[in-house]
Design an enzyme around this catalytic site. Structure first.
Site, PDB file in Angstrom:
ATOM      1  N   ARG A  78       0.922  -1.187   0.046  1.00  0.00           N
ATOM      2  CA  ARG A  78      -0.275   0.073  -0.095  1.00  0.00           C
ATOM      3  C   ARG A  78       0.988   1.198   0.100  1.00  0.00           C
ATOM      4  O   ARG A  78       0.317   2.112  -0.461  1.00  0.00           O
ATOM      5  CB  ARG A  78      -0.974  -0.078   1.039  1.00  0.00           C
ATOM      6  CG  ARG A  78      -1.947  -1.032   0.987  1.00  0.00           C
ATOM      7  CD  ARG A  78      -3.114  -1.158   2.104  1.00  0.00           C
ATOM      8  NE  ARG A  78      -2.368  -1.388   3.373  1.00  0.00           N
ATOM      9  CZ  ARG A  78      -2.218  -2.639   3.906  1.00  0.00           C
ATOM     10  NH1 ARG A  78      -2.665  -3.694   3.346  1.00  0.00           N
ATOM     11  NH2 ARG A  78      -1.622  -2.665   5.031  1.00  0.00           N
ATOM     12  N   GLU A 114       5.020  -7.313  13.584  1.00  0.00           N
ATOM     13  CA  GLU A 114       3.792  -7.735  14.562  1.00  0.00           C
ATOM     14  C   GLU A 114       3.358  -8.943  14.477  1.00  0.00           C
ATOM     15  O   GLU A 114       3.306  -9.916  15.505  1.00  0.00           O
ATOM     16  CB  GLU A 114       2.716  -6.959  14.372  1.00  0.00           C
ATOM     17  CG  GLU A 114       1.767  -6.955  15.467  1.00  0.00           C
ATOM     18  CD  GLU A 114       0.652  -5.873  15.530  1.00  0.00           C
ATOM     19  OE1 GLU A 114      -0.102  -5.743  16.296  1.00  0.00           O
ATOM     20  OE2 GLU A 114       0.701  -4.997  14.486  1.00  0.00           O
TER      21      GLU A 114
END
Length: 178
Positions: A61, A98
């Protein structure tokens, strides 16, 4: 269009990609023409103020927003890629994120020595990906003093990690939680 208007265009999806995560989906903002244009214009103002000579966008993105902002500002775009996508010798870095680990690569020839580069991505959470991209750009000879994001999740500390590395960080929007 205000930042609050943009924030209203971001869809929140609970328990994705795993339970306890509140995913901030920018697809709804990108699919809204006026919202997408406003986000690009707001990011472009910051890029121009930074005196950037190029924008480095992180796959995937970050490519969408970074390339649009680079075109708007008339500066080059440097893709920070996932492994195996570039046909030339690359600089690569493995990093923790993460949900596991990953690798990023950059074509060192795309970075002019000493050029002012703004790092741009859609969202900063824990900062692992942004820190890896920062390291790659610096290794390639770029000067990164500014990083821009559409969304910051401040409770996860990624923006603070970049600031500790000497980078000014701005986000158009922030959301509590993760």
């Amino acid at each position: 269009m205000s930042p609050d208007d943009l924030k209203a265009l971001v869809r929140s999806i609970p328990d994705f990609p795993k339970p306890g995560i509140l995913f901030r989906d920018l697809t709804t903002l990108m699919s809204d023409g006026p919202g997408f244009a406003a986000a690009v214009a707001m990011l472009a103002q910051r890029v121009e103020a930074a005196g950037a000579q190029a924008i480095a966008g992180i796959e995937a993105r970050g490519f969408i927003f970074g390339a649009a902002v680079a075109a708007h500002c008339g500066v080059g775009f440097i893709p920070v890629r996932k492994p195996g996508k570039l046909p030339v010798p690359v600089l690569a870095i493995d990093y923790a994120l993460e949900y596991g680990t990953d690798t990023l690569e950059i074509d060192p020839g795309a970075v002019a020595q000493g050029s002012r580069i703004v790092l741009l991505d859609d969202l900063i959470a824990t900062g692992g990906t942004a820190m890896a991209a920062l390291e790659l750009i610096r290794r390639a000879g770029g000067v990164v003093e500014e990083a821009l994001f559409l969304v910051d999740l401040p409770e996860l500390g990624g923006a603070s990690r970049l600031r500790d590395a000497g980078v000014s960080v701005e986000a158009l929007l922030d959301f509590p939680g993760h």
